[in-house]
Design a protein around this motif. Structure first.
Motif, mmCIF file in Angstrom:
data_model
loop_
_atom_site.group_PDB
_atom_site.id
_atom_site.type_symbol
_atom_site.label_atom_id
_atom_site.label_comp_id
_atom_site.label_asym_id
_atom_site.label_seq_id
_atom_site.Cartn_x
_atom_site.Cartn_y
_atom_site.Cartn_z
ATOM 1 N N LYS A 1 7.296 16.793 11.941
ATOM 2 C CA LYS A 1 8.018 16.741 10.663
ATOM 3 C C LYS A 1 7.031 16.643 9.505
ATOM 4 C CE LYS A 1 12.086 14.493 12.535
ATOM 5 N NZ LYS A 1 12.701 15.765 12.878
ATOM 6 N N SER A 2 7.423 17.135 8.322
ATOM 7 C CA SER A 2 6.562 17.005 7.139
ATOM 8 C C SER A 2 6.408 15.535 6.805
ATOM 9 C CB SER A 2 7.203 17.702 5.935
ATOM 10 O OG SER A 2 7.111 19.067 6.111
ATOM 11 N N ALA A 3 5.180 15.131 6.546
ATOM 12 C CA ALA A 3 4.931 13.712 6.262
ATOM 13 C C ALA A 3 5.445 13.337 4.874
ATOM 14 C CB ALA A 3 3.435 13.440 6.340
ATOM 15 N N PRO A 4 6.021 12.132 4.744
ATOM 16 C CA PRO A 4 6.441 11.647 3.422
ATOM 17 C C PRO A 4 5.210 11.116 2.673
ATOM 18 C CG PRO A 4 6.990 10.027 5.102
ATOM 19 C CD PRO A 4 6.312 11.167 5.813
ATOM 20 N N VAL A 5 4.483 12.054 2.069
ATOM 21 C CA VAL A 5 3.168 11.736 1.497
ATOM 22 C C VAL A 5 3.253 10.658 0.417
ATOM 23 C CG1 VAL A 5 1.285 12.748 0.149
ATOM 24 C CG2 VAL A 5 2.197 13.966 2.130
ATOM 25 N N GLU A 6 4.300 10.737 -0.400
ATOM 26 C CA GLU A 6 4.427 9.754 -1.493
ATOM 27 C C GLU A 6 4.584 8.334 -0.930
ATOM 28 O OE1 GLU A 6 3.662 8.515 -4.748
ATOM 29 O OE2 GLU A 6 3.615 10.687 -4.544
ATOM 30 N N ALA B 1 -1.405 12.095 7.021
ATOM 31 C CA ALA B 1 -0.204 12.934 6.961
ATOM 32 C C ALA B 1 -0.306 14.035 8.025
ATOM 33 C CB ALA B 1 -0.066 13.542 5.570
ATOM 34 N N SER B 2 -1.502 14.605 8.183
ATOM 35 C CA SER B 2 -1.676 15.685 9.165
ATOM 36 C C SER B 2 -1.499 15.150 10.584
ATOM 37 C CB SER B 2 -3.059 16.343 9.007
ATOM 38 O OG SER B 2 -3.172 16.883 7.709
ATOM 39 N N PRO C 1 -2.103 1.705 10.259
ATOM 40 C CA PRO C 1 -0.813 1.126 10.648
ATOM 41 C C PRO C 1 0.137 0.979 9.450
ATOM 42 C CG PRO C 1 -2.601 -0.095 11.677
ATOM 43 C CD PRO C 1 -3.243 0.862 10.697
ATOM 44 N N ILE C 2 -0.424 0.625 8.310
ATOM 45 C CA ILE C 2 0.410 0.434 7.115
ATOM 46 C C ILE C 2 1.015 1.764 6.664
ATOM 47 C CG2 ILE C 2 0.182 -0.105 4.625
ATOM 48 C CD1 ILE C 2 -1.897 -2.300 5.788
ATOM 49 N N MET C 3 0.160 2.793 6.603
ATOM 50 C CA MET C 3 0.641 4.115 6.147
ATOM 51 C C MET C 3 1.607 4.750 7.139
ATOM 52 S SD MET C 3 -2.401 6.331 4.419
ATOM 53 C CE MET C 3 -3.299 6.566 5.924
ATOM 54 N N GLN C 4 1.250 4.708 8.424
ATOM 55 C CA GLN C 4 2.061 5.421 9.419
ATOM 56 C C GLN C 4 3.409 4.740 9.653
ATOM 57 O OE1 GLN C 4 1.305 8.356 10.375
ATOM 58 N NE2 GLN C 4 -0.911 8.547 10.179
ATOM 59 N N ASN C 5 3.424 3.392 9.709
ATOM 60 C CA ASN C 5 4.711 2.716 9.907
ATOM 61 C C ASN C 5 5.631 2.922 8.709
ATOM 62 O OD1 ASN C 5 4.511 1.613 12.566
ATOM 63 N ND2 ASN C 5 2.977 0.179 11.784
ATOM 64 N N ALA C 6 5.053 2.934 7.499
ATOM 65 C CA ALA C 6 5.857 3.205 6.301
ATOM 66 C C ALA C 6 6.469 4.602 6.399
ATOM 67 C CB ALA C 6 4.986 3.080 5.048
ATOM 68 N N ALA C 7 5.668 5.562 6.892
ATOM 69 C CA ALA C 7 6.153 6.941 7.004
ATOM 70 C C ALA C 7 7.260 7.053 8.065
ATOM 71 C CB ALA C 7 4.986 7.864 7.349
ATOM 72 N N PHE C 8 7.073 6.409 9.217
ATOM 73 C CA PHE C 8 8.105 6.457 10.268
ATOM 74 C C PHE C 8 9.411 5.865 9.747
ATOM 75 C CE2 PHE C 8 4.468 6.020 13.585
ATOM 76 C CZ PHE C 8 4.314 7.395 13.657
ATOM 77 N N GLN C 9 9.291 4.743 9.052
ATOM 78 C CA GLN C 9 10.498 4.074 8.545
ATOM 79 C C GLN C 9 11.194 4.923 7.492
ATOM 80 O OE1 GLN C 9 9.519 -0.071 7.520
ATOM 81 N NE2 GLN C 9 8.365 -0.101 9.422
ATOM 82 N N ALA C 10 10.397 5.556 6.615
ATOM 83 C CA ALA C 10 10.988 6.365 5.532
ATOM 84 C C ALA C 10 11.814 7.510 6.102
ATOM 85 C CB ALA C 10 9.887 6.898 4.622
ATOM 86 N N LEU C 11 11.384 8.082 7.239
ATOM 87 C CA LEU C 11 12.123 9.200 7.836
ATOM 88 C C LEU C 11 13.059 8.724 8.953
ATOM 89 C CD1 LEU C 11 9.624 12.221 7.988
ATOM 90 C CD2 LEU C 11 11.011 11.383 6.111
#
Ligand SMILES: NC(=O)c1ccc[n+]([C@@H]2O[C@H](COP(=O)([O-])OP(=O)(O)OC[C@H]3O[C@@H](n4cnc5c(N)ncnc54)[C@H](OP(=O)(O)O)[C@@H]3O)[C@@H](O)[C@H]2O)c1
Length: 286
Positions: free
Chosen positions: A267-272, A258-259, A23-33
């Motif tokens: 969309k490409s995941a914001p891996v950083e 990320a996958s 949840p921490i990684m995926q929500n951060a990624a959704f928000q970043a994009l």
């Protein structure tokens, strides 16, 4: 983040689930994009797996991650299963596309991406994989497709044999199987380029343990330890002390996530961003 009537829902099911970093990684990624998605964790008992998977359709979720102990049992309720996931008999990502449920497994791909993105190429290389459990199964097939040679070593040697035979057939490559005794590790590491630990040896609370005595490591052997709790295992510390290239288990965690993100969003995941979110959380907990 604003939740609205249009927000797409993703999540993870497992039991236990409270420890999940997803949840921490995926929500951060959704928000970043700036994507209108939200990701939640659901504790699902084994007896409720079929209801939970059917609930994806009923509630029009975009998809789910699946973790222990449901990676196999969810498969019975899916419409289509990707070939790699069929071969390793395990699904960790479900996509709901037009009310059809597709199953994938991103663990193996995540491990291979983690190696490559950290400068460890597989083509032309010999890999020694320790372990024959759930994670090792996914990694073995993904690695066998790309590397030249693979040896699977496990404490329960018959499970190493079974995994080697399965992957040998699927990847059409000869796979060596052996036990995890030091003499077998030594013999297999002699001419190897990459060592992957996919056993749970070294995991908290037994952080002083390592599956490979330091005498058997060397500076030109790249090491990936998929254990990420602690962040740096004894195996990783030993390899680093010898000057070897080390890839941490967090990298696999990030790239499998990320996958999954890419499967749901296209969309490409914001891996950083995902790496920063995972590491900040793990460092706080350490
Ligand atoms: N970085 C990531 O993204 C990621 C993803 C998945 C898992 N993991 C980590 O990877 C580890 C394995 O997970 P899993 O799901 O594959 O677990 P699993 O299915 O329970 O498999 C455990 C593996 O570890 C071996 N093992 C356990 N204790 C051992 C010991 N004392 N000596 C030698 N071998 C031992 C087992 O050997 P036997 O067959 O002989 O029992 C088996 O091969 C865990 O630490 C997990 O947290 C990391």
């Amino acid at each position: 983040m604003t939740i609205s009537g249009k927000t797409r829902v993703c999540g993870v099911i497992g039991d236990p689930i409270e420890h999940s970093l997803s949840p921490i990684m995926q929500n951060a990624a959704f928000q970043a994009l700036d994507l209108d998605y939200v990701y939640l964790a659901f504790k699902v008992k084994p007896s409720c797996v079929a209801d939970a998977v059917n609930g994806i359709r009923a509630l029009n979720f975009r998809g789910l991650n699946v973790t222990m102990p449901h990676k196999k049992s969810v498969m019975a309720n899916l419409d289509r299963i990707d070939l790699s996931a069929q071969i390793i008999d395990s699904v960790n990502t479900i996509l709901n596309k037009d009310n059809l449920l597709f199953g994938f497994n991103t663990d193996g791909v995540g491990a291979v991406r983690a190696l490559k993105e950290n400068g460890v190429a597989l083509k032309g290389r010999k890999v020694v994989l320790l372990g024959a459990g759930g994670a090792a199964r996914a990694i073995a097939y993904a690695v066998a497709k790309e590397a030249d040679e693979l040896a699977v070593l496990n404490r329960t040697a018959k499970d190493a044999q079974a995994l080697a035979r399965l992957v040998e057939k699927a990847a059409n490559k000869r796979i060596v199987a052996a036990s995890i005794e030091p003499e077998d590790i030594d013999a297999n590491l002699q001419d190897s380029d990459i060592l992957i630990n996919a056993t749970s040896v070294g995991m908290k609370p037994r952080i002083d343990e390592t599956p490979v005595p330091i005498e058997l490591l060397r500076s030109n052997l790249a090491v990936m330890d998929i254990v990420y709790n602690p962040l740096e295992t004894k195996l990783a510390k030993d390899a680093k002390a010898l000057g070897a290239k080390v890839v941490s288990g967090v990298e696999m965690l990030i790239y499998q996530g990320a996958s999954s993100f890419e499967i749901w969003t296209g969309k490409s995941a914001p891996v950083e961003v995902m790496r920063k979110a995972a590491l900040t959380h793990l460092e706080k907990k350490a």
